[in-house]
Design an enzyme around this catalytic site. Structure first.
Site, mmCIF file in Angstrom:
data_model
loop_
_atom_site.group_PDB
_atom_site.id
_atom_site.type_symbol
_atom_site.label_atom_id
_atom_site.label_comp_id
_atom_site.label_asym_id
_atom_site.label_seq_id
_atom_site.Cartn_x
_atom_site.Cartn_y
_atom_site.Cartn_z
ATOM 1 N N GLU A 83 5.925 7.963 -4.256
ATOM 2 C CA GLU A 83 6.491 6.628 -4.518
ATOM 3 C C GLU A 83 7.901 6.689 -5.090
ATOM 4 O O GLU A 83 8.173 6.141 -6.159
ATOM 5 C CB GLU A 83 5.564 5.871 -5.476
ATOM 6 C CG GLU A 83 4.183 5.645 -4.897
ATOM 7 C CD GLU A 83 3.292 4.818 -5.809
ATOM 8 O OE1 GLU A 83 2.567 3.954 -5.280
ATOM 9 O OE2 GLU A 83 3.324 5.026 -7.024
HETATM 10 C C1 LIG Z 1 -0.167 9.142 -5.944
HETATM 11 C C2 LIG Z 1 -0.426 7.758 -6.479
HETATM 12 O O1 LIG Z 1 -1.538 7.252 -6.387
HETATM 13 N N1 LIG Z 1 0.616 7.127 -7.084
HETATM 14 C C3 LIG Z 1 0.379 5.832 -7.724
HETATM 15 N N2 LIG Z 1 -0.369 4.998 -6.760
HETATM 16 C C4 LIG Z 1 -1.213 3.943 -7.277
HETATM 17 C C5 LIG Z 1 -2.030 4.414 -8.453
HETATM 18 C C6 LIG Z 1 -2.957 3.319 -8.964
HETATM 19 O O2 LIG Z 1 -4.039 3.133 -8.076
HETATM 20 C C7 LIG Z 1 -1.093 4.890 -9.550
HETATM 21 O O3 LIG Z 1 -0.211 3.879 -9.964
HETATM 22 C C8 LIG Z 1 -0.315 6.101 -9.048
HETATM 23 O O4 LIG Z 1 0.657 6.475 -10.018
#
Ligand SMILES: CC(=O)N[C@H]1NC[C@H](CO)[C@H](O)[C@@H]1O
Length: 507
Positions: free
Chosen positions: A305
């Protein structure tokens, strides 16, 4: 459920009979087989014998015991291992295989390593049961068992909310009961930096929610690692970058990219600044420390992200892009950055794991080792792409237990088929396992345990047991209910699956 059907996750092969043997706590002994490479003094097993005695006889105290359990025909559990790796750490190649036979007066548990012996002791503890009068029994049983997948993880996020060490240790206990073997410690992120670094103490003194009460000292970290080792659980640290690093900037000025607005700094900051040599000097020093603190040969570098907008707004980053010939393709900049960090950690003899975003951005995928697939959608399509590139995969997508939704729907985490994609046997071997993720946006010590258990145990059976024998939800349901009551009896506040009761309710 007094036969090996009562064991969760289901052993690979089990033969049990209705013949049963009475056990009396004051005539129940663990011992080492004469041929065993490990003998008395083996830290992992000596500790395990004590721990499992109490788990098998939870209501036994010496005074109480003498009055009630008269049948003192002795019962001895004889444990033999081929390799005495008592003082080492479990690693990605550790054998967890064990064979166990239970007959009158004796159980024989054989394993290649102490880690396999731990798995057998857990199984034995689930085979013992009490009748309605409180007497203990075990049925005649023969088991040959081993995990289908080598990597069976639980991720905890200690940045979105701080988790007291006690909550982490409790989770390690519960993990061992379901034969999970990797604790993926997502230790820092945007909101807080609780890891107390001895090289950069400002990271937590400025970046933690509170510099004294919401940190993990070096001794806290050592305690978690040691507690996990005693249960055959690896600790996989994750220091996620270049995104998810807001809290890093508090203690390490100039680390994050200053975002620009209208040609001047806006005062906000974005991902780690990939254009400065000082960034890589800092990262090298931090990962040098982390590599020495965490003994596991794997390290998770994150890479998920990354928002490019701040990099885009910064003239120095744009100039760097030109110099590097990346044009305006910021995925090339992220790949460049991740490759530098991968090189730093491989120079420290660590194998890196990254979230799938890094793989999706990367052309030169050969520098990567393990990719963790986490995004929703056709996650098996992503798994297939990764194994076709010859890289190993950890599957997390179907097991985001932090996500809201019909939380009681444990079957959703059970009916997952990690290898149901078109591929060669070689490619399927690259799927080394899976992971349950409990992100912390809405989770802290008040709700961590009931939100994790027993739903995570549904994934545990998927990751340990034979798929053909464990593909029927209706057959699994009574077994998981029974196992959930065992967790409750052991002091794990595992939520109920549906209407019903446990002999001993939680109090
Ligand atoms: C690899 C990943 O999952 N990154 C983000 N995605 C959503 C997650 C919550 O469900 C967390 O915020 C996490 O930091």
């Amino acid at each position: 459920l007094h036969t090996a059907e009562g064991v969760w996750p289901l052993p690979q092969t089990l033969i049990s009979s209705t013949e049963r043997f009475p056990l009396s706590p004051q005539a129940f002994y663990f011992g080492y087989g004469r041929q065993s490479a490990a003998q008395q003094g083996c830290s992992v097993l000596d500790e395990a014998f004590k721990r499992y005695f109490s788990l098998i006889f939870p209501d036994y105290t010496s005074a109480y015991g003498i009055l009630r359990f008269s049948t003192d025909k002795p019962f001895t559990v004889e444990v033999s291992v081929d390799r005495a790796d008592c003082d080492g750490y479990p690693d990605e190649n550790s054998s967890e295989r064990y064979n166990m036979s239970v007959f009158a007066g004796r159980a024989s548990l054989k394993a290649e390593t102490v880690w396999g012996a731990l798995r057998g002791l857990e199984t034995l503890s689930q085979l013992v049961y009490q009748d309605d009068f409180g007497s203990y029994f075990v049925n005649k049983t023969d088991i040959e068992d081993f995990p289908r997948f080598q990597f069976r993880g639980i991720l905890l996020d200690t940045s979105r909310h701080y988790l007291p060490v006690q909550a982490i240790l409790k989770t390690l206990d519960a993990m061992a009961y379901s034969k999970f073997n990797v604790f993926h410690w997502h230790i820092v992120d945007d909101p807080s930096f609780p890891y107390q670094s001895r090289t950069f103490p400002m990271l937590s003194s400025k970046g933690a929610f509170h510099p004294m009460t919401h940190i993990y000292t070096q001794s806290d970290v050592r305690r978690v690692i040691s507690y996990a080792r005693m249960r055959g659980i690896r600790v996989l640290p994750e220091f996620d970058s270049p995104g998810h690093t807001k809290s890093w900037g508090q203690g390490q000025p100039d680390l994050l990219t200053p975002c620009y607005k209208g040609g001047i700094p806006s005062g906000t900051f974005g991902p780690v600044n990939p254009a400065l040599p000082s960034t890589y000097q800092f990262m090298a020093a931090l990962f040098k420390e982390v590599s020495s603190v965490f003994p596991d040969s794997y390290i998770h570098l994150g890479g998920d992200e990354v928002d490019f907008s701040c990099w885009k707004s910064n003239p120095y980053v744009r100039a760097f892009m030109q110099k590097m010939g990346f044009g305006s393709d910021f995925t090339k900049l992220e790949a460049f950055y991740m490759e530098k960090i991968v090189n730093i950690t491989s120079a420290l003899n660590k194998t890196s794991i990254v979230w799938q975003d890094v793989f999706d951005y990367h052309e030169r995928r050969s520098s990567l080792s393990v990719v963790e697939v986490w995004r929703e959608g056709c996650y098996l399509c992503e798994v297939r792409r990764v194994v076709k590139a010859g890289l190993r995969v950890i599957l997390a997508s179907p097991w985001y237990l932090d996500q809201p939704g019909p939380t009681h729907n444990w079957a959703r985490y059970y009916t997952v088929w990690p290898l149901a994609f078109k591929g060669t046997e070689e490619q399927k071997k690259l799927v080394i396992g899976g992971e349950v993720c409990m992100w912390g946006e809405y989770v802290d010590a008040t709700n961590l345990t009931p939100r994790l258990w027993p739903r995570a145990s549904a994934a545990a059976e998927r990751l340990w047991s034979d798929e053909k024998q464990t593909s029927n939800v209706d057959k699994a349901f009574p077994r998981l209910q029974d196992f959930r009551c065992k967790l409750v009896r052991r002091g794990i506040q595992a939520e109920p699956l549906y209407v019903g009761h446990c002999k001993q309710e939680y109090q």
